[in-house]
Design an enzyme around this catalytic site. Sequence first.
Site, PDB file in Angstrom:
ATOM      1  CB  CYS A  74      -0.742   0.043   1.162  1.00 26.41           C
ATOM      2  SG  CYS A  74      -1.797   1.402   1.538  1.00 26.41           S
ATOM      3  CB  CYS A  80      -0.660   2.623   4.129  1.00 29.06           C
ATOM      4  SG  CYS A  80      -1.975   1.839   3.336  1.00 29.06           S
ATOM      5  CG  ASP A  81       3.194   1.062   4.622  1.00 27.51           C
ATOM      6  OD1 ASP A  81       2.852   1.506   5.654  1.00 27.51           O
ATOM      7  OD2 ASP A  81       3.007  -0.235   4.060  1.00 27.51           O
TER       8      ASP A  81
END
Length: 316
Positions: free
Chosen positions: A137, A140-141
Amino acid sequence: MEKHDCVIIGSGPAGYTAAIYAARADLKPIIYTGLEPGGQLTTTTDVENFPGYPEGIMGPAMMEDLRKQAERFGTEIRFGMVTKAELSKIAGEYHKLTIDESKEVLARTVIIATGASAKYLGLESEKKMMGHGVSACAICDGFFFKGKDVVVVGGGDSAAEEATYLAKLCPKVTLLVRKDHMKASQIMQQRVENTANIEVLWNTETLEVLGEKTVTGVRVKNNETGEEKVVEAEGFFVAIGHKPNTDIFKGQIDMDDVGYIKTKPGTASTNLPGVFATGDAQDKHYRQAITAAGSGCMGALEAERYLQEYEVAVES
Ligand code: NDP
Protein backbone atom coordinates in the site's frame (compact mmCIF):
# COMPACT_ATOMS: atom_id res chain seq x y z
CA MET A 1 -30.55 -21.45 18.03
CA GLU A 2 -29.24 -18.03 19.09
CA LYS A 3 -31.06 -15.09 17.53
CA HIS A 4 -29.49 -11.68 17.15
CA ASP A 5 -30.56 -8.36 15.68
CA CYS A 6 -27.15 -7.57 14.27
CA VAL A 7 -24.17 -9.74 13.46
CA ILE A 8 -21.04 -8.13 12.06
CA ILE A 9 -18.60 -10.30 10.18
CA GLY A 10 -15.04 -9.01 10.35
CA SER A 11 -13.00 -6.97 12.79
CA GLY A 12 -11.15 -4.35 10.76
CA PRO A 13 -11.97 -0.62 10.84
CA ALA A 14 -15.28 -1.24 9.01
CA GLY A 15 -16.42 -3.97 11.41
CA TYR A 16 -15.46 -2.14 14.61
CA THR A 17 -16.95 1.15 13.44
CA ALA A 18 -20.18 -0.64 12.52
CA ALA A 19 -20.09 -2.18 16.00
CA ILE A 20 -19.62 1.19 17.75
CA TYR A 21 -22.65 2.63 15.96
CA ALA A 22 -24.79 -0.49 16.27
CA ALA A 23 -24.00 -0.88 19.97
CA ARG A 24 -24.77 2.76 20.70
CA ALA A 25 -28.12 2.25 18.91
CA ASP A 26 -28.75 -0.70 21.26
CA LEU A 27 -28.72 -3.35 18.53
CA LYS A 28 -26.52 -5.51 20.82
CA PRO A 29 -24.18 -6.44 17.98
CA ILE A 30 -22.04 -9.53 17.89
CA ILE A 31 -18.77 -9.41 15.95
CA TYR A 32 -17.15 -12.52 14.56
CA THR A 33 -13.52 -11.52 14.26
CA GLY A 34 -12.30 -13.93 11.60
CA LEU A 35 -8.87 -15.52 11.75
CA GLU A 36 -7.03 -12.22 11.80
CA PRO A 37 -8.66 -10.13 14.55
CA GLY A 38 -8.13 -6.47 13.72
CA GLY A 39 -7.77 -7.14 10.00
CA GLN A 40 -5.12 -5.88 7.59
CA LEU A 41 -3.98 -3.05 9.87
CA THR A 42 -2.60 -5.51 12.37
CA THR A 43 0.08 -6.36 9.81
CA THR A 44 1.18 -2.75 9.29
CA THR A 45 3.42 -0.58 11.41
CA ASP A 46 2.79 3.18 11.67
CA VAL A 47 -0.57 4.56 10.61
CA GLU A 48 -0.21 8.28 10.02
CA ASN A 49 -3.25 9.06 7.90
CA PHE A 50 -6.09 8.13 10.23
CA PRO A 51 -7.52 11.39 11.59
CA GLY A 52 -7.24 11.85 15.32
CA TYR A 53 -3.73 10.56 15.84
CA PRO A 54 -1.48 13.59 15.34
CA GLU A 55 1.64 11.59 16.17
CA GLY A 56 0.51 8.53 14.19
CA ILE A 57 -0.18 5.16 15.79
CA MET A 58 0.92 1.59 15.26
CA GLY A 59 -1.68 -0.40 13.28
CA PRO A 60 -2.20 -3.09 15.97
CA ALA A 61 -2.56 -0.43 18.70
CA MET A 62 -5.17 1.42 16.68
CA MET A 63 -7.18 -1.75 16.18
CA GLU A 64 -6.94 -2.41 19.91
CA ASP A 65 -8.39 1.06 20.55
CA LEU A 66 -11.22 0.41 18.09
CA ARG A 67 -11.95 -2.92 19.75
CA LYS A 68 -12.11 -1.34 23.21
CA GLN A 69 -14.36 1.43 21.92
CA ALA A 70 -16.74 -1.14 20.40
CA GLU A 71 -16.74 -3.17 23.64
CA ARG A 72 -17.37 -0.12 25.77
CA PHE A 73 -20.89 0.15 24.34
CA GLY A 74 -21.68 -3.52 24.73
CA THR A 75 -20.48 -5.17 21.51
CA GLU A 76 -19.84 -8.86 22.06
CA ILE A 77 -16.65 -9.84 20.32
CA ARG A 78 -16.29 -13.49 19.45
CA PHE A 79 -13.20 -15.10 18.02
CA GLY A 80 -14.55 -17.20 15.19
CA MET A 81 -14.81 -17.55 11.47
CA VAL A 82 -18.11 -17.46 9.63
CA THR A 83 -17.68 -20.45 7.36
CA LYS A 84 -21.14 -20.47 5.76
CA ALA A 85 -23.83 -17.88 5.16
CA GLU A 86 -27.41 -18.69 4.18
CA LEU A 87 -28.86 -15.30 3.39
CA SER A 88 -32.60 -14.81 3.07
CA LYS A 89 -34.16 -12.91 0.18
CA ILE A 90 -37.25 -12.08 2.20
CA ALA A 91 -37.38 -8.79 4.12
CA GLY A 92 -37.61 -9.32 7.85
CA GLU A 93 -36.50 -12.96 7.78
CA TYR A 94 -33.47 -14.19 9.67
CA HIS A 95 -30.20 -14.96 7.92
CA LYS A 96 -28.37 -18.08 9.07
CA LEU A 97 -24.62 -18.05 9.72
CA THR A 98 -22.45 -21.04 10.51
CA ILE A 99 -19.46 -20.40 12.73
CA ASP A 100 -16.32 -22.53 12.46
CA GLU A 101 -18.29 -25.14 10.54
CA SER A 102 -20.35 -26.11 13.59
CA LYS A 103 -22.31 -23.53 15.57
CA GLU A 104 -25.25 -21.81 13.84
CA VAL A 105 -26.66 -18.39 14.68
CA LEU A 106 -29.54 -16.36 13.25
CA ALA A 107 -29.22 -12.68 12.46
CA ARG A 108 -31.88 -10.22 11.40
CA THR A 109 -29.22 -7.96 9.96
CA VAL A 110 -25.78 -8.95 8.75
CA ILE A 111 -23.05 -6.38 8.26
CA ILE A 112 -20.33 -7.79 6.03
CA ALA A 113 -16.92 -6.32 6.88
CA THR A 114 -14.73 -9.19 5.79
CA GLY A 115 -12.18 -7.00 3.99
CA ALA A 116 -9.81 -7.94 1.22
CA SER A 117 -6.36 -9.40 1.16
CA ALA A 118 -3.55 -7.94 -0.90
CA LYS A 119 -1.98 -10.46 -3.21
CA TYR A 120 1.73 -11.05 -2.85
CA LEU A 121 4.23 -12.73 -5.15
CA GLY A 122 4.79 -15.56 -2.70
CA LEU A 123 8.57 -15.21 -2.44
CA GLU A 124 10.27 -16.18 0.82
CA SER A 125 12.36 -12.97 0.75
CA GLU A 126 9.22 -10.88 0.25
CA LYS A 127 7.63 -12.45 3.33
CA LYS A 128 10.78 -11.95 5.39
CA MET A 129 10.94 -8.21 4.64
CA MET A 130 7.23 -7.53 5.13
CA GLY A 131 6.94 -4.27 7.07
CA HIS A 132 10.69 -3.69 6.67
CA GLY A 133 10.58 -2.27 3.17
CA VAL A 134 7.96 -4.54 1.58
CA SER A 135 4.47 -3.09 1.41
CA ALA A 136 1.26 -3.54 -0.55
CA CYS A 137 0.00 0.00 0.00
CA ALA A 138 1.84 3.07 -1.31
CA ILE A 139 -0.66 5.50 0.18
CA CYS A 140 -0.21 3.93 3.63
CA ASP A 141 3.55 3.49 3.59
CA GLY A 142 4.94 5.68 0.78
CA PHE A 143 5.75 8.51 3.15
CA PHE A 144 8.36 6.36 4.92
CA PHE A 145 10.24 6.12 1.63
CA LYS A 146 10.45 9.84 0.96
CA GLY A 147 13.77 10.60 -0.75
CA LYS A 148 14.51 6.90 -1.34
CA ASP A 149 14.42 4.83 -4.52
CA VAL A 150 11.67 2.22 -4.71
CA VAL A 151 10.42 -0.61 -6.90
CA VAL A 152 6.77 -1.26 -7.73
CA VAL A 153 5.63 -4.57 -9.19
CA GLY A 154 2.45 -4.97 -11.25
CA GLY A 155 0.91 -3.84 -14.50
CA GLY A 156 -2.66 -2.84 -13.61
CA ASP A 157 -4.28 0.40 -12.51
CA SER A 158 -3.10 -0.11 -8.93
CA ALA A 159 0.54 -0.43 -9.99
CA ALA A 160 0.25 2.62 -12.25
CA GLU A 161 -1.40 4.61 -9.48
CA GLU A 162 1.09 3.53 -6.82
CA ALA A 163 4.05 4.24 -9.11
CA THR A 164 2.84 7.77 -9.92
CA TYR A 165 2.02 8.41 -6.25
CA LEU A 166 5.48 7.27 -5.16
CA ALA A 167 7.16 9.26 -7.95
CA LYS A 168 6.10 12.44 -6.11
CA LEU A 169 7.99 11.32 -3.00
CA CYS A 170 10.88 9.30 -4.34
CA PRO A 171 13.76 10.27 -6.65
CA LYS A 172 13.32 7.11 -8.74
CA VAL A 173 10.58 4.52 -9.13
CA THR A 174 11.25 1.34 -11.09
CA LEU A 175 8.09 -0.38 -12.28
CA LEU A 176 8.41 -4.11 -12.98
CA VAL A 177 5.89 -5.34 -15.56
CA ARG A 178 5.98 -9.04 -16.35
CA LYS A 179 4.60 -8.66 -19.90
CA ASP A 180 5.55 -6.32 -22.76
CA HIS A 181 2.45 -4.23 -22.09
CA MET A 182 0.44 -3.01 -19.14
CA LYS A 183 -3.07 -4.05 -18.21
CA ALA A 184 -3.76 -0.57 -16.78
CA SER A 185 -6.22 1.80 -18.47
CA GLN A 186 -4.79 4.12 -21.14
CA ILE A 187 -5.03 7.21 -18.98
CA MET A 188 -3.14 5.56 -16.14
CA GLN A 189 -0.47 4.28 -18.52
CA GLN A 190 -0.06 7.78 -19.94
CA ARG A 191 0.48 9.10 -16.44
CA VAL A 192 3.25 6.56 -15.96
CA GLU A 193 4.82 7.47 -19.33
CA ASN A 194 4.62 11.18 -18.56
CA THR A 195 6.37 10.85 -15.22
CA ALA A 196 10.07 11.36 -15.81
CA ASN A 197 11.32 9.53 -12.70
CA ILE A 198 9.45 6.28 -13.40
CA GLU A 199 11.41 3.68 -15.33
CA VAL A 200 9.41 0.72 -16.62
CA LEU A 201 11.23 -2.58 -16.96
CA TRP A 202 9.17 -4.69 -19.36
CA ASN A 203 9.07 -8.51 -19.38
CA THR A 204 10.60 -8.39 -15.96
CA GLU A 205 9.96 -10.69 -13.02
CA THR A 206 11.09 -10.50 -9.42
CA LEU A 207 13.45 -13.22 -8.27
CA GLU A 208 14.35 -11.97 -4.80
CA VAL A 209 13.95 -9.02 -2.48
CA LEU A 210 17.42 -8.28 -1.13
CA GLY A 211 18.43 -7.05 2.31
CA GLU A 212 18.86 -8.30 5.85
CA LYS A 213 17.10 -5.84 8.16
CA THR A 214 15.73 -3.50 5.50
CA VAL A 215 15.36 -3.75 1.75
CA THR A 216 18.47 -2.84 -0.23
CA GLY A 217 17.49 -3.96 -3.70
CA VAL A 218 15.57 -6.37 -5.89
CA ARG A 219 17.03 -9.11 -8.07
CA VAL A 220 15.06 -9.28 -11.30
CA LYS A 221 15.07 -11.32 -14.48
CA ASN A 222 14.07 -10.41 -18.01
CA ASN A 223 11.87 -13.33 -19.09
CA GLU A 224 12.68 -12.78 -22.79
CA THR A 225 16.46 -12.49 -22.66
CA GLY A 226 17.07 -14.36 -19.41
CA GLU A 227 19.25 -11.47 -18.20
CA GLU A 228 19.37 -11.01 -14.44
CA LYS A 229 20.26 -7.82 -12.60
CA VAL A 230 19.85 -6.01 -9.30
CA VAL A 231 17.74 -2.87 -9.05
CA GLU A 232 18.86 -0.88 -6.04
CA ALA A 233 15.93 0.27 -3.94
CA GLU A 234 14.90 0.67 -0.31
CA GLY A 235 11.22 -0.04 -0.83
CA PHE A 236 9.37 -2.83 -2.64
CA PHE A 237 5.70 -2.21 -3.34
CA VAL A 238 3.56 -5.10 -4.51
CA ALA A 239 0.55 -3.93 -6.53
CA ILE A 240 -0.70 -7.07 -8.25
CA GLY A 241 -4.30 -6.90 -7.07
CA HIS A 242 -6.44 -7.69 -4.07
CA LYS A 243 -8.83 -10.50 -3.33
CA PRO A 244 -11.99 -9.55 -1.45
CA ASN A 245 -12.85 -12.07 1.26
CA THR A 246 -16.34 -12.78 0.01
CA ASP A 247 -16.25 -16.42 -1.09
CA ILE A 248 -18.90 -17.51 1.43
CA PHE A 249 -21.43 -15.13 -0.13
CA LYS A 250 -20.85 -16.20 -3.74
CA GLY A 251 -24.03 -17.07 -5.64
CA GLN A 252 -26.23 -15.35 -3.07
CA ILE A 253 -25.29 -11.71 -3.21
CA ASP A 254 -24.55 -9.48 -6.21
CA MET A 255 -20.83 -9.06 -6.75
CA ASP A 256 -18.47 -8.20 -9.60
CA ASP A 257 -16.21 -10.68 -11.44
CA VAL A 258 -13.45 -10.35 -8.85
CA GLY A 259 -15.80 -10.80 -5.88
CA TYR A 260 -16.33 -7.22 -4.67
CA ILE A 261 -19.87 -6.97 -3.30
CA LYS A 262 -22.08 -4.51 -5.15
CA THR A 263 -23.77 -1.88 -3.01
CA LYS A 264 -26.41 0.60 -4.07
CA PRO A 265 -24.52 3.85 -4.84
CA GLY A 266 -24.06 6.02 -1.78
CA THR A 267 -25.26 3.30 0.61
CA ALA A 268 -24.09 0.05 2.20
CA SER A 269 -27.20 -1.80 0.98
CA THR A 270 -26.80 -4.96 -1.06
CA ASN A 271 -29.41 -6.68 -3.21
CA LEU A 272 -30.52 -8.65 -0.13
CA PRO A 273 -32.76 -7.18 2.60
CA GLY A 274 -30.98 -6.73 5.91
CA VAL A 275 -27.53 -7.49 4.47
CA PHE A 276 -25.09 -4.58 4.31
CA ALA A 277 -21.60 -4.56 2.86
CA THR A 278 -18.86 -2.28 4.17
CA GLY A 279 -15.12 -1.73 3.92
CA ASP A 280 -12.79 -3.38 1.44
CA ALA A 281 -15.20 -6.25 0.74
CA GLN A 282 -17.12 -3.74 -1.41
CA ASP A 283 -14.45 -1.11 -2.19
CA LYS A 284 -11.82 -1.65 -4.83
CA HIS A 285 -11.05 2.04 -5.30
CA TYR A 286 -10.06 3.60 -1.99
CA ARG A 287 -9.22 0.72 0.38
CA GLN A 288 -8.30 3.05 3.24
CA ALA A 289 -8.94 2.52 6.94
CA ILE A 290 -10.86 5.78 7.10
CA THR A 291 -13.10 4.97 4.14
CA ALA A 292 -13.71 1.51 5.58
CA ALA A 293 -14.62 3.08 8.92
CA GLY A 294 -16.99 5.50 7.18
CA SER A 295 -18.77 2.72 5.34
CA GLY A 296 -18.97 0.69 8.58
CA CYS A 297 -20.89 3.60 10.10
CA MET A 298 -23.20 3.62 7.07
CA GLY A 299 -23.83 -0.12 7.40
CA ALA A 300 -24.81 0.20 11.06
CA LEU A 301 -27.11 3.17 10.48
CA GLU A 302 -28.81 1.33 7.64
CA ALA A 303 -29.16 -1.82 9.75
CA GLU A 304 -30.80 0.23 12.49
CA ARG A 305 -33.27 1.78 10.04
CA TYR A 306 -34.00 -1.60 8.51
CA LEU A 307 -34.80 -3.08 11.93
CA GLN A 308 -37.08 -0.16 12.73
CA GLU A 309 -38.94 -0.60 9.45
CA TYR A 310 -39.24 -4.32 10.02
CA GLU A 311 -40.67 -3.85 13.50
CA VAL A 312 -43.25 -1.38 12.14
CA ALA A 313 -44.16 -3.87 9.41
CA VAL A 314 -44.69 -6.67 11.95
CA GLU A 315 -46.84 -4.56 14.26
CA SER A 316 -49.17 -3.21 11.53
P1 NDP B 1 -5.47 -6.06 -11.70
O1 NDP B 1 -5.94 -7.43 -11.46
O2 NDP B 1 -6.23 -5.19 -12.63
O3 NDP B 1 -3.96 -6.09 -12.23
C1 NDP B 1 -3.01 -6.89 -11.64
C2 NDP B 1 -1.70 -6.68 -12.37
O4 NDP B 1 -0.68 -7.35 -11.64
C3 NDP B 1 -1.71 -7.24 -13.79
O5 NDP B 1 -1.01 -6.36 -14.64
C4 NDP B 1 -0.97 -8.55 -13.62
O6 NDP B 1 -0.19 -8.92 -14.73
C5 NDP B 1 -0.01 -8.23 -12.51
N1 NDP B 1 0.36 -9.45 -11.80
C6 NDP B 1 -0.46 -10.38 -11.25
N2 NDP B 1 0.25 -11.35 -10.66
C7 NDP B 1 1.54 -11.03 -10.86
C8 NDP B 1 2.75 -11.65 -10.49
N3 NDP B 1 2.78 -12.80 -9.81
N4 NDP B 1 3.91 -11.05 -10.87
C9 NDP B 1 3.91 -9.89 -11.55
N5 NDP B 1 2.79 -9.24 -11.93
C10 NDP B 1 1.62 -9.82 -11.59
O7 NDP B 1 -5.36 -5.41 -10.23
P2 NDP B 1 -5.34 -3.89 -9.80
O8 NDP B 1 -5.19 -3.91 -8.32
O9 NDP B 1 -4.37 -3.12 -10.57
O10 NDP B 1 -6.79 -3.35 -10.13
C11 NDP B 1 -7.94 -3.99 -9.60
C12 NDP B 1 -9.19 -3.24 -10.05
O11 NDP B 1 -9.25 -1.95 -9.43
C13 NDP B 1 -9.21 -2.97 -11.55
O12 NDP B 1 -10.54 -3.07 -12.00
C14 NDP B 1 -8.74 -1.56 -11.66
O13 NDP B 1 -9.19 -0.91 -12.83
C15 NDP B 1 -9.31 -0.92 -10.40
N6 NDP B 1 -8.49 0.21 -9.96
C16 NDP B 1 -8.81 1.44 -10.43
C17 NDP B 1 -8.07 2.53 -10.06
C18 NDP B 1 -8.45 3.84 -10.59
O14 NDP B 1 -9.32 3.90 -11.43
N7 NDP B 1 -7.86 4.90 -10.12
C19 NDP B 1 -6.90 2.42 -9.19
C20 NDP B 1 -6.64 1.08 -8.76
C21 NDP B 1 -7.41 0.02 -9.15
P3 NDP B 1 -0.80 -9.40 -16.13
O15 NDP B 1 -1.22 -8.14 -16.83
O16 NDP B 1 0.35 -10.07 -16.74
O17 NDP B 1 -1.93 -10.31 -15.80
